[in-house]
Design a protein around this motif. Structure first.
Motif, PDB file in Angstrom:
ATOM      1  N   ALA A 134      10.895 -44.858  62.670  1.00 32.75           N
ATOM      2  CA  ALA A 134      11.923 -45.699  63.296  1.00 32.75           C
ATOM      3  C   ALA A 134      13.052 -45.998  62.310  1.00 32.75           C
ATOM      4  CB  ALA A 134      11.300 -46.986  63.798  1.00 32.75           C
ATOM      5  N   LYS A 135      12.697 -46.319  61.080  1.00 34.90           N
ATOM      6  CA  LYS A 135      13.709 -46.607  60.063  1.00 34.90           C
ATOM      7  C   LYS A 135      14.566 -45.370  59.787  1.00 34.90           C
ATOM      8  CE  LYS A 135      10.987 -50.192  57.718  1.00 34.90           C
ATOM      9  NZ  LYS A 135      10.265 -50.553  56.463  1.00 34.90           N
ATOM     10  N   ALA A 136      13.925 -44.193  59.756  1.00 41.05           N
ATOM     11  CA  ALA A 136      14.659 -42.954  59.496  1.00 41.05           C
ATOM     12  C   ALA A 136      15.654 -42.665  60.621  1.00 41.05           C
ATOM     13  CB  ALA A 136      13.686 -41.788  59.325  1.00 41.05           C
ATOM     14  N   LEU A 137      15.254 -42.919  61.861  1.00 36.87           N
ATOM     15  CA  LEU A 137      16.167 -42.717  62.991  1.00 36.87           C
ATOM     16  C   LEU A 137      17.383 -43.630  62.886  1.00 36.87           C
ATOM     17  CD1 LEU A 137      13.904 -42.386  66.171  1.00 36.87           C
ATOM     18  CD2 LEU A 137      15.228 -40.592  65.062  1.00 36.87           C
ATOM     19  N   LEU A 138      17.130 -44.896  62.604  1.00 34.66           N
ATOM     20  CA  LEU A 138      18.217 -45.877  62.558  1.00 34.66           C
ATOM     21  C   LEU A 138      19.144 -45.633  61.372  1.00 34.66           C
ATOM     22  CD1 LEU A 138      16.221 -49.096  63.512  1.00 34.66           C
ATOM     23  CD2 LEU A 138      17.856 -47.852  64.929  1.00 34.66           C
ATOM     24  N   ALA A 139      18.604 -45.081  60.284  1.00 36.20           N
ATOM     25  CA  ALA A 139      19.415 -44.822  59.092  1.00 36.20           C
ATOM     26  C   ALA A 139      20.139 -43.482  59.167  1.00 36.20           C
ATOM     27  CB  ALA A 139      18.537 -44.880  57.848  1.00 36.20           C
ATOM     28  N   GLY A 140      19.897 -42.715  60.227  1.00 29.85           N
ATOM     29  CA  GLY A 140      20.517 -41.407  60.336  1.00 29.85           C
ATOM     30  C   GLY A 140      19.873 -40.368  59.446  1.00 29.85           C
ATOM     31  N   SER A 156      20.136 -48.446  70.736  1.00 26.57           N
ATOM     32  CA  SER A 156      20.564 -47.050  70.752  1.00 26.57           C
ATOM     33  C   SER A 156      19.387 -46.081  70.704  1.00 26.57           C
ATOM     34  CB  SER A 156      21.490 -46.770  69.566  1.00 26.57           C
ATOM     35  OG  SER A 156      20.810 -46.943  68.336  1.00 26.57           O
ATOM     36  N   ILE A 157      18.182 -46.556  70.422  1.00 29.87           N
ATOM     37  CA  ILE A 157      17.023 -45.682  70.351  1.00 29.87           C
ATOM     38  C   ILE A 157      16.465 -45.443  71.746  1.00 29.87           C
ATOM     39  CG2 ILE A 157      14.710 -45.329  69.411  1.00 29.87           C
ATOM     40  CD1 ILE A 157      16.924 -45.193  67.332  1.00 29.87           C
ATOM     41  N   GLU A 158      16.390 -44.183  72.117  1.00 30.81           N
ATOM     42  CA  GLU A 158      15.845 -43.790  73.420  1.00 30.81           C
ATOM     43  C   GLU A 158      14.502 -43.114  73.208  1.00 30.81           C
ATOM     44  OE1 GLU A 158      17.068 -40.502  76.741  1.00 30.81           O
ATOM     45  OE2 GLU A 158      18.623 -41.933  76.124  1.00 30.81           O
ATOM     46  N   SER A 159      13.491 -43.548  73.944  1.00 25.03           N
ATOM     47  CA  SER A 159      12.139 -43.012  73.782  1.00 25.03           C
ATOM     48  C   SER A 159      11.622 -42.494  75.122  1.00 25.03           C
ATOM     49  CB  SER A 159      11.197 -44.090  73.251  1.00 25.03           C
ATOM     50  OG  SER A 159      11.582 -44.512  71.957  1.00 25.03           O
ATOM     51  N   ARG A 160      10.916 -41.381  75.042  1.00 24.57           N
ATOM     52  CA  ARG A 160      10.350 -40.765  76.242  1.00 24.57           C
ATOM     53  C   ARG A 160       8.885 -40.426  75.994  1.00 24.57           C
ATOM     54  NH1 ARG A 160      12.117 -34.695  77.431  1.00 24.57           N
ATOM     55  NH2 ARG A 160      10.191 -33.952  78.389  1.00 24.57           N
ATOM     56  N   LEU A 161       8.019 -40.861  76.891  1.00 22.97           N
ATOM     57  CA  LEU A 161       6.591 -40.588  76.765  1.00 22.97           C
ATOM     58  C   LEU A 161       6.325 -39.106  76.990  1.00 22.97           C
ATOM     59  CD1 LEU A 161       3.687 -41.794  76.491  1.00 22.97           C
ATOM     60  CD2 LEU A 161       3.673 -41.936  78.994  1.00 22.97           C
ATOM     61  N   ILE A 162       5.670 -38.460  76.024  1.00 25.09           N
ATOM     62  CA  ILE A 162       5.357 -37.041  76.180  1.00 25.09           C
ATOM     63  C   ILE A 162       3.852 -36.780  76.227  1.00 25.09           C
ATOM     64  CG2 ILE A 162       7.507 -36.288  75.105  1.00 25.09           C
ATOM     65  CD1 ILE A 162       5.891 -35.689  72.561  1.00 25.09           C
ATOM     66  N   LEU A 163       3.054 -37.762  75.830  1.00 19.58           N
ATOM     67  CA  LEU A 163       1.601 -37.601  75.872  1.00 19.58           C
ATOM     68  C   LEU A 163       0.957 -38.970  75.967  1.00 19.58           C
ATOM     69  CD1 LEU A 163      -0.985 -35.854  75.571  1.00 19.58           C
ATOM     70  CD2 LEU A 163      -0.801 -36.188  73.098  1.00 19.58           C
ATOM     71  N   ASP A 164       0.067 -39.128  76.943  1.00 14.68           N
ATOM     72  CA  ASP A 164      -0.693 -40.364  77.082  1.00 14.68           C
ATOM     73  C   ASP A 164      -2.160 -40.001  76.919  1.00 14.68           C
ATOM     74  OD1 ASP A 164      -1.229 -43.005  77.464  1.00 14.68           O
ATOM     75  OD2 ASP A 164      -1.105 -42.940  79.649  1.00 14.68           O
ATOM     76  N   GLU A 165      -2.786 -40.519  75.897  1.00 14.17           N
ATOM     77  CA  GLU A 165      -4.167 -40.150  75.602  1.00 14.17           C
ATOM     78  C   GLU A 165      -5.058 -41.379  75.469  1.00 14.17           C
ATOM     79  OE1 GLU A 165      -4.555 -38.293  71.701  1.00 14.17           O
ATOM     80  OE2 GLU A 165      -2.609 -39.106  71.127  1.00 14.17           O
ATOM     81  N   GLY A 274       0.208 -43.924  73.862  1.00 17.84           N
ATOM     82  CA  GLY A 274       1.202 -42.888  74.100  1.00 17.84           C
ATOM     83  C   GLY A 274       1.814 -42.320  72.823  1.00 17.84           C
ATOM     84  N   LEU A 275       2.232 -41.063  72.939  1.00 18.53           N
ATOM     85  CA  LEU A 275       3.057 -40.438  71.907  1.00 18.53           C
ATOM     86  C   LEU A 275       4.445 -40.277  72.515  1.00 18.53           C
ATOM     87  CD1 LEU A 275       3.160 -39.065  69.072  1.00 18.53           C
ATOM     88  CD2 LEU A 275       2.820 -36.890  70.273  1.00 18.53           C
ATOM     89  N   TYR A 276       5.467 -40.751  71.814  1.00 16.28           N
ATOM     90  CA  TYR A 276       6.827 -40.791  72.349  1.00 16.28           C
ATOM     91  C   TYR A 276       7.757 -39.909  71.536  1.00 16.28           C
ATOM     92  CZ  TYR A 276       5.402 -44.800  75.167  1.00 16.28           C
ATOM     93  OH  TYR A 276       4.773 -45.611  76.070  1.00 16.28           O
ATOM     94  N   MET A 277       8.665 -39.256  72.230  1.00 17.13           N
ATOM     95  CA  MET A 277       9.761 -38.550  71.580  1.00 17.13           C
ATOM     96  C   MET A 277      10.958 -39.499  71.566  1.00 17.13           C
ATOM     97  SD  MET A 277      11.543 -34.875  72.518  1.00 17.13           S
ATOM     98  CE  MET A 277      12.106 -35.409  74.133  1.00 17.13           C
ATOM     99  N   SER A 278      11.448 -39.823  70.387  1.00 19.44           N
ATOM    100  CA  SER A 278      12.516 -40.816  70.254  1.00 19.44           C
ATOM    101  C   SER A 278      13.693 -40.227  69.487  1.00 19.44           C
ATOM    102  CB  SER A 278      11.999 -42.059  69.510  1.00 19.44           C
ATOM    103  OG  SER A 278      10.912 -42.648  70.198  1.00 19.44           O
ATOM    104  N   HIS A 279      14.902 -40.648  69.885  1.00 16.93           N
ATOM    105  CA  HIS A 279      16.091 -40.245  69.150  1.00 16.93           C
ATOM    106  C   HIS A 279      17.150 -41.325  69.306  1.00 16.93           C
ATOM    107  CE1 HIS A 279      17.213 -38.970  73.229  1.00 16.93           C
ATOM    108  NE2 HIS A 279      18.470 -39.038  72.827  1.00 16.93           N
ATOM    109  N   ASN A 280      18.136 -41.261  68.443  1.00 18.96           N
ATOM    110  CA  ASN A 280      19.235 -42.215  68.464  1.00 18.96           C
ATOM    111  C   ASN A 280      20.356 -41.659  69.344  1.00 18.96           C
ATOM    112  OD1 ASN A 280      21.334 -44.028  67.900  1.00 18.96           O
ATOM    113  ND2 ASN A 280      20.653 -44.323  65.794  1.00 18.96           N
ATOM    114  N   ARG A 281      20.706 -42.378  70.410  1.00 19.93           N
ATOM    115  CA  ARG A 281      21.746 -41.897  71.323  1.00 19.93           C
ATOM    116  C   ARG A 281      23.102 -41.759  70.635  1.00 19.93           C
ATOM    117  NH1 ARG A 281      19.006 -45.297  75.151  1.00 19.93           N
ATOM    118  NH2 ARG A 281      20.376 -47.030  74.590  1.00 19.93           N
ATOM    119  N   LEU A 282      23.281 -42.412  69.499  1.00 22.83           N
ATOM    120  CA  LEU A 282      24.542 -42.294  68.758  1.00 22.83           C
ATOM    121  C   LEU A 282      24.651 -40.961  68.029  1.00 22.83           C
ATOM    122  CD1 LEU A 282      24.766 -45.904  67.244  1.00 22.83           C
ATOM    123  CD2 LEU A 282      25.797 -45.031  69.356  1.00 22.83           C
TER     124      LEU A 282
END
Length: 306
Positions: A134-140, A156-165, A274-282
Motif C-alpha cells: 500500500a505504501k509503495a502504491l501511494l509513493a509511486g 485514489s487507490i482502486e482495488s478489485r477482488l481477484i480471489l476469495d479463498e 480475499g486477494l485484491y488487485m490494487s492500483h493508484n488511479r492517478l
C-alpha cells in the motif's frame, strides 16, 4: 544546440559532395543550402567542407562530425520509437508488488500471458507484505499490487477482488486433530499460535483476530512471522498452529504440516479472505492499463485441503 534539420542538410552534402545534387535531394534551393551549412559551421566553430570551383570535400573535422551526425540522428530515431512504444503501453517497465507468488497459479498464469504478449516490457516483481505494498502504491514506487485488502488512506487507490479463498488451520502433522476432516476453531482456544505481525497487514491481522473472538477466545500468539511460508515452517517445527489462506495448503512441507477446513461458526458463514488487485488511479501509464486489461483472473482450482 544544433537542429536536426541542419544535421540532415549536412549529411546530404557530405554524402553527395555536391551542393547542387544535395539541394535537389532535399527539395530546396542551392543558395539556401549553402547558407544553412554556413550557419552550422558558425555554430560549431570549425569548417566542415573545403569548397572550390572543382570539388567539395570534407575537412578532417567534417569527417569526424559526420560520424557524430549519423549517431545523433540514429539515437534520436531509436529514442522516438522507444518513447512511442512506451506511450502505446507495449514497452517500458512495470513494477509489481505481491504476496508470495508461489501459491497463486492464476496470477502466475496471468503474468506469463502478459510476458508473452508484451516481450519488450521489463517486469519488476517485489514480494512484500500488504501494508508495504500500500505504501509503495501511494509513493509511486509500484504500479500495481496483489495484496490483502487494507484500510488505505487514499481515495485514489482502486482495488478489485481477484480471489476469495477459505481460511484454514495449519497443524503439525502429529497434532491430535490432524486426522479430522474439519476442525472447530473453539478447540484451539488454549493452543499456541503463529501469527503475522499486525503492522504488516492490519486488515488481515484484524480479520483473523476477529475470527478467534467470534469463537470465544483471544489467540495466544507465541511467535510472529512476516511471511506465510515462514509461518508454515514454524508450524512444522512445532511452534504452534496457524490460521492461513487455503492457497498455501499446496506446500512442500505437507509431510510435516496438515491443513484442515474450519467448521462454520453458528449463524456465521465459513471464514474466507480475499486477494485484491490494487492500483493508484492517478497512475496514467498506458502500460498499466494494458496489464489490467490483459490479465484474466478466472479463479484457479482451489488447493486441496487434506
Amino acid at each position: 544546440m544544433v537542429e536536426t534539420r541542419l544535421l540532415r542538410q549536412f549529411i546530404a552534402v557530405a554524402e553527395e559532395l555536391n551542393f547542387h545534387k544535395a539541394a535537389n535531394r532535399l527539395f530546396m534551393a542551392q543558395p539556401a543550402l549553402s547558407q544553412a551549412i554556413h550557419r552550422l559551421e558558425q555554430k560549431l566553430g570549425f569548417g566542415l567542407f573545403i569548397r572550390n570551383r572543382r570539388e567539395v570535400r570534407l575537412t578532417p573535422a567534417g569527417s569526424t562530425f559526420l560520424d557524430v551526425a549519423y549517431r545523433t540522428l540514429k539515437d534520436l530515431e531509436q529514442g522516438i520509437e522507444q518513447a512511442r512504444q512506451v506511450g502505446a503501453g507495449i514497452a517500458g517497465q512495470l513494477t509489481i508488488c505481491t504476496l508470495s507468488l508461489t501459491y497463486y497459479d492464476g496470477l502466475l498464469h496471468g503474468l506469463r500471458r502478459f510476458r508473452e504478449s508484451y516481450p519488450k516490457v521489463r517486469l519488476v516483481i517485489r514480494e512484500m507484505p500488504s501494508a508495504s505494498q500500500a505504501k509503495a502504491l501511494l509513493a509511486g514506487e509500484a504500479d500495481i499490487a496483489f495484496m490483502r485488502l487494507l484500510p488505505l488512506p487514499a481515495d485514489s487507490i482502486e482495488s478489485r477482488l481477484i480471489l476469495d479463498e477459505r481460511i484454514v488451520m495449519a497443524l503439525p502433522a502429529g497434532h491430535p486433530l490432524a486426522n479430522s476432516q474439519e476442525v472447530r476453531l473453539q478447540e484451539f482456544a488454549d493452543e499456541a499460535f503463529v501469527f503475522t505481525p499486525q503492522p504488516l497487514g492490519s486488515g488481515y491481522h484484524s480479520q483473523l483476530m476477529g475470527l478467534c473472538a467470534a469463537a470465544g477466545f483471544q489467540p495466544r500468539v507465541v511467535q510472529e512471522a512476516a511471511r506465510v511460508h515462514t509461518q508454515i515452517g514454524l508450524v512444522a517445527c512445532g511452534f504452534g498452529v496457524a490460521l492461513v489462506p487455503e492457497s498455501v495448503a499446496d506446500t512442500t512441507l505437507r509431510n510435516k504440516v496438515v491443513f484442515r477446513p474450519l467448521t462454520a461458526l453458528e449463524r456465521k458463514p465459513n471464514p474466507g479472505i480475499g486477494l485484491y488487485m490494487s492500483h493508484n488511479r492517478l497512475n496514467a501509464s498506458p502500460l498499466l492499463e494494458n496489464f489490467i486489461d490483459l490479465l484474466d483472473f478466472a479463479p484457479p482450482a482451489s488447493a486441496e485441503v487434506a
